[in-house]
Design a protein around this motif. Structure first.
Motif, PDB file in Angstrom:
ATOM      1  N   LEU A 150       0.850  -1.188   0.000  1.00 48.29           N
ATOM      2  CA  LEU A 150       0.000   0.000   0.000  1.00 48.29           C
ATOM      3  C   LEU A 150       0.885   1.237   0.000  1.00 48.29           C
ATOM      4  O   LEU A 150       1.813   1.343   0.804  1.00 48.29           O
ATOM      5  N   VAL A 151       0.599   2.169  -0.907  1.00 47.43           N
ATOM      6  CA  VAL A 151       1.280   3.461  -0.933  1.00 47.43           C
ATOM      7  C   VAL A 151       0.194   4.518  -0.764  1.00 47.43           C
ATOM      8  O   VAL A 151      -0.668   4.678  -1.635  1.00 47.43           O
ATOM      9  N   LEU A 152       0.212   5.215   0.361  1.00 48.82           N
ATOM     10  CA  LEU A 152      -0.839   6.166   0.716  1.00 48.82           C
ATOM     11  C   LEU A 152      -0.277   7.581   0.729  1.00 48.82           C
ATOM     12  O   LEU A 152       0.725   7.845   1.396  1.00 48.82           O
ATOM     13  N   GLY A 153      -0.916   8.487  -0.001  1.00 53.97           N
ATOM     14  CA  GLY A 153      -0.528   9.892   0.013  1.00 53.97           C
ATOM     15  C   GLY A 153      -1.623  10.746   0.611  1.00 53.97           C
ATOM     16  O   GLY A 153      -2.812  10.491   0.390  1.00 53.97           O
ATOM     17  N   VAL A 154      -1.238  11.755   1.390  1.00 55.69           N
ATOM     18  CA  VAL A 154      -2.189  12.664   2.027  1.00 55.69           C
ATOM     19  C   VAL A 154      -1.786  14.096   1.717  1.00 55.69           C
ATOM     20  O   VAL A 154      -0.595  14.437   1.734  1.00 55.69           O
ATOM     21  N   TYR A 155      -2.785  14.949   1.458  1.00 52.25           N
ATOM     22  CA  TYR A 155      -2.527  16.349   1.117  1.00 52.25           C
ATOM     23  C   TYR A 155      -3.773  17.166   1.430  1.00 52.25           C
ATOM     24  O   TYR A 155      -4.863  16.620   1.653  1.00 52.25           O
ATOM     25  N   SER A 156      -3.609  18.476   1.440  1.00 52.88           N
ATOM     26  CA  SER A 156      -4.738  19.372   1.661  1.00 52.88           C
ATOM     27  C   SER A 156      -5.636  19.374   0.437  1.00 52.88           C
ATOM     28  O   SER A 156      -5.167  19.544  -0.695  1.00 52.88           O
ATOM     29  N   ARG A 157      -6.919  19.191   0.662  1.00 52.56           N
ATOM     30  CA  ARG A 157      -7.869  19.085  -0.444  1.00 52.56           C
ATOM     31  C   ARG A 157      -7.912  20.340  -1.312  1.00 52.56           C
ATOM     32  O   ARG A 157      -8.184  20.275  -2.510  1.00 52.56           O
ATOM     33  N   LEU A 158      -7.615  21.501  -0.722  1.00 56.97           N
ATOM     34  CA  LEU A 158      -7.706  22.760  -1.455  1.00 56.97           C
ATOM     35  C   LEU A 158      -6.370  23.236  -2.013  1.00 56.97           C
ATOM     36  O   LEU A 158      -6.294  24.297  -2.611  1.00 56.97           O
ATOM     37  N   ASP A 159      -5.309  22.447  -1.804  1.00 59.29           N
ATOM     38  CA  ASP A 159      -3.987  22.811  -2.293  1.00 59.29           C
ATOM     39  C   ASP A 159      -3.703  22.036  -3.567  1.00 59.29           C
ATOM     40  O   ASP A 159      -3.306  20.874  -3.540  1.00 59.29           O
ATOM     41  N   GLY A 160      -3.934  22.696  -4.722  1.00 60.53           N
ATOM     42  CA  GLY A 160      -3.786  22.018  -6.001  1.00 60.53           C
ATOM     43  C   GLY A 160      -2.376  21.538  -6.269  1.00 60.53           C
ATOM     44  O   GLY A 160      -2.173  20.465  -6.841  1.00 60.53           O
ATOM     45  N   LYS A 161      -1.379  22.313  -5.854  1.00 61.66           N
ATOM     46  CA  LYS A 161       0.008  21.907  -6.095  1.00 61.66           C
ATOM     47  C   LYS A 161       0.373  20.689  -5.264  1.00 61.66           C
ATOM     48  O   LYS A 161       1.063  19.779  -5.737  1.00 61.66           O
TER      49      LYS A 161
END
Length: 331
Positions: A150-161
Protein backbone atom coordinates in the motif's frame (compact mmCIF):
# COMPACT_ATOMS: atom_id res chain seq x y z
CA UNK A 1 -0.57 -6.76 28.37
CA UNK A 2 1.31 -5.74 25.26
CA UNK A 3 2.73 -8.69 23.37
CA UNK A 4 5.23 -9.14 20.55
CA UNK A 5 2.85 -11.04 18.27
CA UNK A 6 0.20 -8.39 17.68
CA UNK A 7 1.71 -6.86 14.54
CA UNK A 8 -0.76 -8.49 12.18
CA UNK A 9 -3.74 -7.07 14.06
CA UNK A 10 -2.16 -3.62 14.21
CA UNK A 11 -1.50 -3.67 10.46
CA UNK A 12 -5.05 -4.79 9.72
CA UNK A 13 -6.42 -1.91 11.81
CA UNK A 14 -4.17 0.45 9.85
CA UNK A 15 -5.50 -0.89 6.55
CA UNK A 16 -9.08 -0.37 7.68
CA UNK A 17 -8.20 3.15 8.82
CA UNK A 18 -6.92 3.93 5.33
CA UNK A 19 -10.54 3.74 4.20
CA UNK A 20 -11.88 6.99 5.60
CA UNK A 21 -15.68 7.11 5.63
CA UNK A 22 -16.18 10.85 5.96
CA UNK A 23 -18.66 12.38 3.50
CA UNK A 24 -17.28 14.27 0.53
CA UNK A 25 -16.96 18.02 1.05
CA UNK A 26 -17.79 20.63 -1.56
CA UNK A 27 -15.05 22.14 -3.69
CA UNK A 28 -11.70 20.92 -4.92
CA UNK A 29 -8.14 22.15 -5.19
CA UNK A 30 -7.44 21.24 -8.79
CA UNK A 31 -7.64 18.37 -11.28
CA UNK A 32 -6.47 14.89 -10.40
CA UNK A 33 -3.47 13.27 -12.06
CA UNK A 34 -4.61 10.86 -14.74
CA UNK A 35 -4.02 7.24 -13.72
CA UNK A 36 -2.91 5.11 -16.69
CA UNK A 37 -4.51 1.75 -17.31
CA UNK A 38 -1.06 0.17 -17.06
CA UNK A 39 1.37 1.73 -14.57
CA UNK A 40 4.98 1.01 -15.59
CA UNK A 41 7.81 2.49 -13.52
CA UNK A 42 11.59 2.29 -13.37
CA UNK A 43 14.14 3.41 -10.81
CA UNK A 44 15.87 6.73 -11.54
CA UNK A 45 18.48 8.89 -9.84
CA UNK A 46 15.63 10.78 -8.13
CA UNK A 47 14.20 7.66 -6.48
CA UNK A 48 14.76 7.14 -2.75
CA UNK A 49 13.91 3.97 -0.86
CA UNK A 50 11.36 4.33 1.92
CA UNK A 51 13.30 3.09 4.97
CA UNK A 52 12.17 -0.31 6.17
CA UNK A 53 10.51 -1.23 2.86
CA UNK A 54 11.34 -2.43 -0.65
CA UNK A 55 9.59 0.59 -2.22
CA UNK A 56 11.28 3.55 -3.89
CA UNK A 57 9.62 6.90 -4.66
CA UNK A 58 10.70 10.00 -6.60
CA UNK A 59 9.64 12.99 -4.50
CA UNK A 60 10.44 16.70 -4.64
CA UNK A 61 12.88 18.24 -2.17
CA UNK A 62 11.69 19.03 1.34
CA UNK A 63 10.40 15.65 2.48
CA UNK A 64 11.86 14.11 5.63
CA UNK A 65 11.87 10.37 6.35
CA UNK A 66 9.88 9.28 9.41
CA UNK A 67 11.60 5.97 9.80
CA UNK A 68 9.30 3.90 11.99
CA UNK A 69 6.21 5.11 10.14
CA UNK A 70 7.72 4.12 6.74
CA UNK A 71 6.80 7.63 5.73
CA UNK A 72 8.13 10.59 3.78
CA UNK A 73 6.89 13.65 5.62
CA UNK A 74 6.55 17.27 4.50
CA UNK A 75 4.04 18.37 7.12
CA UNK A 76 1.01 17.12 9.04
CA UNK A 77 -0.97 17.98 5.92
CA UNK A 78 1.28 16.39 3.32
CA UNK A 79 3.06 13.03 3.44
CA UNK A 80 3.42 9.66 1.75
CA UNK A 81 3.40 6.35 3.66
CA UNK A 82 4.18 2.78 2.61
CA UNK A 83 2.80 -0.39 4.21
CA UNK A 84 3.99 -3.83 3.10
CA UNK A 85 1.84 -6.84 3.99
CA UNK A 86 3.70 -10.11 3.41
CA UNK A 87 1.74 -13.36 3.43
CA UNK A 88 -1.38 -11.49 2.28
CA UNK A 89 -3.65 -11.96 -0.71
CA UNK A 90 -4.30 -8.98 -2.96
CA UNK A 91 -7.62 -10.47 -4.09
CA UNK A 92 -8.75 -10.71 -0.45
CA UNK A 93 -7.59 -7.16 0.20
CA UNK A 94 -9.56 -5.79 -2.76
CA UNK A 95 -12.64 -7.74 -1.65
CA UNK A 96 -12.38 -6.06 1.78
CA UNK A 97 -11.97 -2.65 0.15
CA UNK A 98 -15.07 -3.19 -1.97
CA UNK A 99 -17.05 -4.28 1.07
CA UNK A 100 -16.02 -1.11 2.93
CA UNK A 101 -16.87 1.06 -0.07
CA UNK A 102 -20.33 -0.46 -0.29
CA UNK A 103 -21.00 0.75 3.28
CA UNK A 104 -19.18 4.10 3.13
CA UNK A 105 -21.22 7.27 2.96
CA UNK A 106 -20.33 9.41 -0.07
CA UNK A 107 -18.19 6.71 -1.73
CA UNK A 108 -19.01 3.97 -4.18
CA UNK A 109 -17.35 1.18 -6.12
CA UNK A 110 -17.06 3.59 -9.05
CA UNK A 111 -14.43 5.51 -7.06
CA UNK A 112 -12.17 2.46 -7.19
CA UNK A 113 -9.96 2.53 -10.29
CA UNK A 114 -8.66 -0.83 -11.47
CA UNK A 115 -5.18 -0.73 -13.00
CA UNK A 116 -1.93 -2.69 -13.04
CA UNK A 117 1.41 -1.87 -11.45
CA UNK A 118 4.45 -3.24 -13.28
CA UNK A 119 2.39 -6.23 -14.35
CA UNK A 120 0.67 -6.80 -11.00
CA UNK A 121 -3.03 -6.13 -10.41
CA UNK A 122 -3.53 -2.78 -8.68
CA UNK A 123 -6.16 -0.30 -7.51
CA UNK A 124 -6.13 3.48 -7.16
CA UNK A 125 -8.56 5.20 -4.78
CA UNK A 126 -9.05 8.85 -3.83
CA UNK A 127 -11.06 9.65 -0.70
CA UNK A 128 -11.29 12.03 2.26
CA UNK A 129 -8.68 11.42 4.95
CA UNK A 130 -10.15 11.16 8.42
CA UNK A 131 -6.89 12.06 10.14
CA UNK A 132 -7.52 15.79 9.73
CA UNK A 133 -10.06 18.33 8.53
CA UNK A 134 -9.81 19.35 4.89
CA UNK A 135 -7.42 16.54 4.00
CA UNK A 136 -7.69 14.12 1.12
CA UNK A 137 -5.88 10.84 0.54
CA UNK A 138 -5.01 8.75 -2.45
CA UNK A 139 -4.16 5.06 -2.25
CA UNK A 140 -2.18 2.91 -4.66
CA UNK A 141 -2.37 -0.78 -3.71
CA UNK A 142 -0.91 -3.69 -5.64
CA UNK A 143 0.14 -7.27 -5.07
CA UNK A 144 -0.48 -10.93 -5.79
CA UNK A 145 -1.44 -14.05 -3.87
CA UNK A 146 1.52 -13.74 -1.48
CA UNK A 147 1.88 -10.04 -0.67
CA UNK A 148 0.17 -6.64 -0.74
CA UNK A 149 1.84 -3.23 -0.87
CA UNK A 150 0.00 0.00 0.00
CA UNK A 151 1.28 3.46 -0.93
CA UNK A 152 -0.84 6.17 0.72
CA UNK A 153 -0.53 9.89 0.01
CA UNK A 154 -2.19 12.66 2.03
CA UNK A 155 -2.53 16.35 1.12
CA UNK A 156 -4.74 19.37 1.66
CA UNK A 157 -7.87 19.08 -0.44
CA UNK A 158 -7.71 22.76 -1.45
CA UNK A 159 -3.99 22.81 -2.29
CA UNK A 160 -3.79 22.02 -6.00
CA UNK A 161 0.01 21.91 -6.09
CA UNK A 162 0.17 19.50 -3.16
CA UNK A 163 -2.52 17.34 -4.78
CA UNK A 164 -0.53 17.07 -7.98
CA UNK A 165 2.76 16.58 -6.14
CA UNK A 166 1.51 13.69 -4.00
CA UNK A 167 -0.62 11.96 -6.63
CA UNK A 168 2.24 12.11 -9.14
CA UNK A 169 4.64 10.75 -6.51
CA UNK A 170 2.52 7.62 -6.07
CA UNK A 171 2.78 6.96 -9.81
CA UNK A 172 6.59 6.91 -9.53
CA UNK A 173 6.55 4.04 -7.01
CA UNK A 174 9.03 1.31 -7.81
CA UNK A 175 9.61 -1.89 -5.82
CA UNK A 176 12.72 -4.05 -5.68
CA UNK A 177 11.85 -7.22 -3.75
CA UNK A 178 15.50 -8.35 -3.90
CA UNK A 179 16.89 -5.46 -1.85
CA UNK A 180 17.75 -6.61 1.69
CA UNK A 181 15.68 -4.87 4.37
CA UNK A 182 16.74 -5.21 7.97
CA UNK A 183 13.82 -5.30 10.42
CA UNK A 184 15.77 -2.85 12.60
CA UNK A 185 17.03 -0.33 10.05
CA UNK A 186 14.13 2.02 10.57
CA UNK A 187 14.16 2.37 14.35
CA UNK A 188 15.17 6.02 14.19
CA UNK A 189 16.65 5.98 17.69
CA UNK A 190 19.40 4.39 19.77
CA UNK A 191 18.69 2.87 23.17
CA UNK A 192 21.49 2.92 25.73
CA UNK A 193 20.80 0.11 28.18
CA UNK A 194 23.29 1.63 30.65
CA UNK A 195 24.12 -0.86 33.43
CA UNK A 196 20.90 -2.87 33.02
CA UNK A 197 20.58 -6.25 31.30
CA UNK A 198 17.89 -5.24 28.80
CA UNK A 199 18.52 -6.08 25.15
CA UNK A 200 16.48 -5.84 21.97
CA UNK A 201 14.04 -8.75 21.73
CA UNK A 202 11.91 -8.09 18.67
CA UNK A 203 10.01 -5.64 16.50
CA UNK A 204 6.24 -5.32 16.94
CA UNK A 205 5.02 -2.94 14.27
CA UNK A 206 6.46 0.49 15.05
CA UNK A 207 7.67 -0.68 18.48
CA UNK A 208 11.08 -2.04 19.43
CA UNK A 209 10.63 -4.42 22.38
CA UNK A 210 13.37 -4.98 24.99
CA UNK A 211 13.56 -7.78 27.57
CA UNK A 212 16.21 -8.98 30.06
CA UNK A 213 19.13 -10.29 27.97
CA UNK A 214 16.86 -10.08 24.92
CA UNK A 215 15.40 -13.46 25.86
CA UNK A 216 11.87 -14.59 24.92
CA UNK A 217 9.40 -13.96 27.70
CA UNK A 218 9.04 -16.83 30.14
CA UNK A 219 5.52 -15.72 31.06
CA UNK A 220 3.16 -12.74 30.97
CA UNK A 221 4.78 -11.22 34.06
CA UNK A 222 8.35 -10.79 32.83
CA UNK A 223 9.61 -7.18 32.86
CA UNK A 224 10.00 -5.51 29.50
CA UNK A 225 9.67 -2.17 27.75
CA UNK A 226 9.05 -0.94 24.24
CA UNK A 227 10.06 2.24 22.42
CA UNK A 228 8.70 3.95 19.31
CA UNK A 229 9.49 7.15 17.44
CA UNK A 230 6.38 8.97 16.19
CA UNK A 231 6.13 12.11 14.05
CA UNK A 232 6.59 15.43 15.87
CA UNK A 233 3.56 16.68 17.78
CA UNK A 234 2.34 20.28 17.32
CA UNK A 235 1.69 21.02 20.99
CA UNK A 236 1.56 19.60 24.52
CA UNK A 237 -2.11 18.66 24.20
CA UNK A 238 -1.32 16.39 21.26
CA UNK A 239 1.47 14.76 23.29
CA UNK A 240 -0.93 14.14 26.17
CA UNK A 241 -3.52 12.69 23.79
CA UNK A 242 -0.92 10.21 22.52
CA UNK A 243 -0.14 9.20 26.09
CA UNK A 244 -3.79 8.75 26.97
CA UNK A 245 -4.20 6.52 23.91
CA UNK A 246 -1.51 4.21 25.28
CA UNK A 247 -3.14 4.19 28.70
CA UNK A 248 -6.44 3.20 27.10
CA UNK A 249 -4.74 0.01 25.86
CA UNK A 250 -3.90 -0.86 29.48
CA UNK A 251 -7.48 -0.14 30.53
CA UNK A 252 -8.74 -2.50 27.83
CA UNK A 253 -6.52 -5.39 28.91
CA UNK A 254 -6.03 -4.88 32.65
CA UNK A 255 -7.68 -3.44 35.75
CA UNK A 256 -6.03 -0.01 36.00
CA UNK A 257 -6.41 1.11 39.62
CA UNK A 258 -4.36 4.30 39.70
CA UNK A 259 -2.58 6.69 37.32
CA UNK A 260 -0.04 9.23 38.56
CA UNK A 261 0.28 11.90 35.89
CA UNK A 262 3.01 14.52 35.54
CA UNK A 263 3.86 17.18 32.99
CA UNK A 264 7.60 17.53 33.28
CA UNK A 265 10.81 18.12 31.35
CA UNK A 266 13.37 15.57 30.20
CA UNK A 267 16.61 16.35 28.39
CA UNK A 268 15.32 19.89 27.86
CA UNK A 269 12.07 18.78 26.20
CA UNK A 270 8.46 18.57 27.35
CA UNK A 271 7.65 15.14 28.74
CA UNK A 272 4.33 13.58 29.69
CA UNK A 273 4.89 10.93 32.37
CA UNK A 274 2.36 8.45 33.73
CA UNK A 275 2.92 5.73 36.33
CA UNK A 276 0.15 3.12 36.30
CA UNK A 277 -0.83 0.64 38.98
CA UNK A 278 -2.93 -2.18 37.59
CA UNK A 279 -4.08 -5.72 38.20
CA UNK A 280 -3.55 -8.43 35.63
CA UNK A 281 -4.05 -12.16 36.04
CA UNK A 282 -4.34 -11.86 39.80
CA UNK A 283 -1.07 -9.92 40.18
CA UNK A 284 -0.34 -6.23 40.65
CA UNK A 285 1.89 -4.52 38.14
CA UNK A 286 3.43 -1.11 37.60
CA UNK A 287 3.86 0.57 34.24
CA UNK A 288 5.63 3.68 32.98
CA UNK A 289 4.04 5.44 30.00
CA UNK A 290 6.38 8.28 29.04
CA UNK A 291 6.33 10.54 26.01
CA UNK A 292 9.17 12.97 25.22
CA UNK A 293 8.40 15.64 22.62
CA UNK A 294 11.38 16.67 20.46
CA UNK A 295 11.58 18.59 17.17
CA UNK A 296 12.75 15.37 15.46
CA UNK A 297 9.84 13.29 16.72
CA UNK A 298 7.87 12.04 19.69
CA UNK A 299 9.66 9.36 21.69
CA UNK A 300 7.16 6.95 23.23
CA UNK A 301 8.33 4.69 26.07
CA UNK A 302 6.06 2.01 27.55
CA UNK A 303 7.45 -0.35 30.20
CA UNK A 304 5.93 -2.63 32.81
CA UNK A 305 7.04 -4.86 35.67
CA UNK A 306 5.60 -7.02 38.43
CA UNK A 307 8.54 -8.15 40.58
CA UNK A 308 10.52 -5.30 42.21
CA UNK A 309 8.38 -2.78 40.32
CA UNK A 310 9.81 0.38 41.90
CA UNK A 311 13.40 -0.59 41.07
CA UNK A 312 12.31 -1.46 37.53
CA UNK A 313 10.52 1.89 37.12
CA UNK A 314 13.70 3.71 38.16
CA UNK A 315 15.60 1.72 35.52
CA UNK A 316 12.97 2.60 32.92
CA UNK A 317 13.30 6.33 33.63
CA UNK A 318 17.10 6.20 33.39
CA UNK A 319 16.96 4.26 30.11
CA UNK A 320 14.33 6.63 28.66
CA UNK A 321 16.50 9.65 29.47
CA UNK A 322 19.44 8.02 27.66
CA UNK A 323 17.57 7.35 24.38
CA UNK A 324 18.84 9.42 21.47
CA UNK A 325 17.18 10.05 18.12
CA UNK A 326 19.46 9.12 15.21
CA UNK A 327 19.98 11.36 12.20
CA UNK A 328 17.23 11.35 9.60
CA UNK A 329 18.67 12.94 6.43
CA UNK A 330 16.60 15.02 4.05
CA UNK A 331 15.28 13.31 0.94
Amino acid sequence: MFRVNRTARVVLRLCVAILGVLPWLAGCGGPDVKVPQYIVTNATAKHKRIPGTHVYLALPQGYQPQLQQHMLWKSEREFVQVVELPDSSFADYVANIKQELSKAEGLSLQDLQQTTFNGLPAIFLKQPYRGGLGLESVLLAYGDSSHVTLVLGVYSRLDGKARERVQQALLTAYANPQVPVSPFEDLGFKVNQLDTNYQLLARDGIWAVYSPKGQPLADSYAPLFRVALLPPMPNQTAVQDAGLALIRVYRQEADVQNVQEANTEMNGFFAYENVLTYGYGGREGKALVLLISTPQGLLAFDGRAYADPYDRLKEFVRIAKAIRITAQPSV
